[in-house]
Every structure is written in C-alpha cells, then in structure tokens.
Design an enzyme around this catalytic site. Structure first.
Site, PDB file in Angstrom:
ATOM      1  N   ILE A  49       0.510   2.708   6.361  1.00 23.64           N
ATOM      2  CA  ILE A  49      -0.809   2.612   7.379  1.00 23.64           C
ATOM      3  C   ILE A  49      -1.645   3.801   7.053  1.00 23.64           C
ATOM      4  O   ILE A  49      -1.021   4.926   7.039  1.00 23.64           O
ATOM      5  CB  ILE A  49      -0.153   2.592   9.022  1.00 23.64           C
ATOM      6  CG1 ILE A  49       0.758   1.627   9.296  1.00 23.64           C
ATOM      7  CG2 ILE A  49      -1.367   2.298   9.920  1.00 23.64           C
ATOM      8  CD1 ILE A  49       1.273   1.788  10.535  1.00 23.64           C
ATOM      9  N   HIS A  50      -2.859   3.756   6.897  1.00 25.77           N
ATOM     10  CA  HIS A  50      -3.590   4.904   7.008  1.00 25.77           C
ATOM     11  C   HIS A  50      -5.216   4.518   7.624  1.00 25.77           C
ATOM     12  O   HIS A  50      -5.708   3.793   7.067  1.00 25.77           O
ATOM     13  CB  HIS A  50      -3.945   5.512   5.527  1.00 25.77           C
ATOM     14  CG  HIS A  50      -4.244   4.676   4.634  1.00 25.77           C
ATOM     15  ND1 HIS A  50      -5.439   4.777   3.961  1.00 25.77           N
ATOM     16  CD2 HIS A  50      -3.546   3.474   3.904  1.00 25.77           C
ATOM     17  CE1 HIS A  50      -5.590   3.685   2.994  1.00 25.77           C
ATOM     18  NE2 HIS A  50      -4.456   3.093   2.867  1.00 25.77           N
ATOM     19  N   GLY A  51      -5.140   5.377   8.656  1.00 33.53           N
ATOM     20  CA  GLY A  51      -6.471   5.530   9.380  1.00 33.53           C
ATOM     21  C   GLY A  51      -7.494   4.296   9.445  1.00 33.53           C
ATOM     22  O   GLY A  51      -7.066   2.976   9.831  1.00 33.53           O
TER      23      GLY A  51
ATOM     24  N   ASP B 298       0.797  -1.225   0.114  1.00 36.49           N
ATOM     25  CA  ASP B 298       0.072  -0.298   0.000  1.00 36.49           C
ATOM     26  C   ASP B 298       1.029   1.402  -0.028  1.00 36.49           C
ATOM     27  O   ASP B 298       1.695   1.312   0.864  1.00 36.49           O
ATOM     28  CB  ASP B 298      -0.915  -0.085   1.098  1.00 36.49           C
ATOM     29  CG  ASP B 298      -2.020   0.949   1.041  1.00 36.49           C
ATOM     30  OD1 ASP B 298      -1.755   2.089   0.803  1.00 36.49           O
ATOM     31  OD2 ASP B 298      -3.005   0.779   1.500  1.00 36.49           O
TER      32      ASP B 298
ATOM     33  N   ALA C  82      -6.466   0.800   8.038  1.00 39.62           N
ATOM     34  CA  ALA C  82      -5.651   0.060   8.922  1.00 39.62           C
ATOM     35  C   ALA C  82      -6.523  -0.767  10.140  1.00 39.62           C
ATOM     36  O   ALA C  82      -6.337  -1.635  10.564  1.00 39.62           O
ATOM     37  CB  ALA C  82      -4.624   0.946   9.496  1.00 39.62           C
TER      38      ALA C  82
END
Lengths: 163, 137
Positions: free
Chosen positions: A12-14, A8, A17
C-alpha cells in the site's frame, strides 16, 4: 470477491492506494504477505498508508486465501495486494472470484543475488522464478494486465511477455 | 497540451516531476520551470503554458506564496479565469491533482488541498488487531 489483485512491491502506498480504492469502490483492503503478517513494524507502516475510511486486513498468503474464500465475503468488494508474482499466483490458483490481476510494480527492490533479472516492462524486473510464475499466471482464466494508475491504459501481460 | 505546470525556485519543480514519474509514470503530464538555476528568463515559459491551454482548465503549482516565482505567475494569470494557481506545493497535492479523474473546479481543488496538508506524523499506538469476521462485516 476480489475486485482487483494488485502486485506492487510497495504494497500500500499513499495516493496510489487512495485512487485505486476509489476507482474500484472497494471498502476493504487485504494485504497478503507472510512477512507483513509477522512483522509489527511493517503492519504499522501499512496502517499509516491505508486511506481514511477503508478497512485493512493483513494476513499471510495462506490465511488471506481463507478470507477470500469465506462465504461471508462473497458480496464484499476487496482490493487485494501482494508484493510478488509467486504470492499472487498462489492466490489466483486457490480463489475463484477474481475480477482481474494487475501486475503493477515488481522486483525493483528485490535482492539481486538470485541472478540476472528479466525486464518485462519499465516497472517489472523479474527473477527467473518470478518470470515463470508470471507465465503461469497468464495461463489462468483471469484477465492479467498492467495498469499503474487508473488513467493509464490496461496493457495485457501476455503481449508484454511476447516482446 | 499540458494541463499542469510546476514552477519553483531551483530544482524543486523538476524534482517533483521525477517523484511523480517514479510513483505514477505520469511525469510527462507536467511542464516544469526550475527558476534561477541559470540566466534563462522563465516568464515567456509561463505565458506559453497559459496560451497552449487555449482556454481549458489548467493548474500552476508554485512553491511559496509571495515568492518571486509566484508573483511572476500571478501577473501572467490575471484575466485567465481558466488557470488555477496553487502555492505551498508539496508532492501530495501534485499527485492528488494529477490523479483526480473528475473535472477540476475550485471546490474540488479546495477539497484535495485540505487532504494534502503537511502534518506531524506519529506511530499509531492502538494495537487493534482486526479479525476476519469484523473485516468481512
């Protein structure tokens, strides 16, 4: 063991995740990225994006491979993240215990100076070298698929490459 | 059938749909009403959304509690226990609701709402470096 290796470009995103760590039941998240391992600012943003209650480890790709192969982690379900296919390929070639590789989002923020990009799916824009890495990845004995969020169906990457 | 409707003053609704599409590819899961950007009467759109639910659970997101869009929604929702209305909508709550795999109940929704608040964000000041061993414990 790696419950899922996700590629990705945002790492990590919001909420994404959050849903994946819940879906995969992984107490540990490992970001395998050379830039992040050496950049405190990037580390800060990754820490902020980590869902509450989850452990985060940020390592260079080589150091992450050591963690994945550490016998202590054999029974620990880990969610591994890279931001490019080449890094994921290196991990997949050096780690045995991987349940699946999810090629979610790649290349949308990449430097376009490497020449033409190949659009494999709406969220996969690959340079020549990334496309080669993806082909190599599908030759390994691990399921390689795309699934942006758990409610999407899994689409096999081999079938996407044939198009 | 669409289970979700976002209704806002102006283009916030379609803007949230655009963000949702970029983050999850699920923009088509929501209906949107961008109210007052033209003379279109949006009340029939609210009615239509509620009708097509056919009694199943649906969620309507509005922008401001007590705003006219929220008022029009509340007037239509009266008597439809299957429709839940969330106001003060932000991207975080829209994502949480749409990505929720379990069936939505009022309790479930309250939990998601409490995790989706606006907040003051400050850089974490601890410099705690995790070792491989402490991670693998």
């Amino acid at each position: 063991m790696i419950a899922q290796l996700r590629i990705d470009d945002r790492l990590i995103h919001g909420q994404v995740a959050l849903v994946w760590t819940k879906e995969l039941d992984t107490p540990g998240i490992v970001v395998a990225n050379d830039n992040a391992a050496n950049n405190e600012m990037v580390q800060m943003t990754l820490k902020m994006a980590t869902p509450t209650g989850k452990k985060l480890l940020i390592r260079s790709v080589d150091d992450a491979i050591k963690v994945f192969n550490n016998p202590k982690g054999k029974n620990m379900r880990m969610f591994a993240l890279t931001n490019c296919v080449a890094d994921a390929l290196k991990i997949a070639q050096n780690v045995e215990d991987i349940d699946g590789i999810n090629v979610a989002n790649v290349g949308r923020f990449a430097d376009k100076s490497e020449g033409e990009t190949h659009q494999v799916g709406s969220t996969l824009m690959l340079s020549d070298s990334e496309l080669e890495a993806l082909k190599e990845l599908t030759k390994l004995d691990v399921p390689v698929f795309q699934q942006v969020v758990p409610s999407n169906p899994k689409t096999s990457i081999s079938s996407m490459l044939k198009k | 059938m669409k289970k979700y409707l976002i209704a806002s003053h102006g283009h916030l609704a379609s803007g949230l749909q655009s963000s949702l599409e970029i983050l999850t590819g699920m923009g088509d899961k929501v209906s949107v009403i961008d109210a007052y950007v033209d003379d279109h009467d949006y009340v029939p759109d609210i009615k239509k959304f509620i009708e097509q639910l056919n009694g199943e659970v649906g969620v309507i997101f509005t922008d401001l509690v007590g705003g006219s869009v929220n008022q029009k929604v509340m007037l239509e929702v009266v008597g439809h226990e299957n429709v839940l209305v969330i106001s003060g909508t932000n991207l975080s709550i829209v994502l949480s609701v749409i990505l929720e795999a379990d069936e939505l109940t009022k309790e479930k929704l309250n939990g998601l709402i409490s995790q989706s608040q606006v907040q003051l964000v400050e850089a974490p000041n601890e410099n705690s470096e995790m070792s491989d061993d402490s991670f693998l414990e």
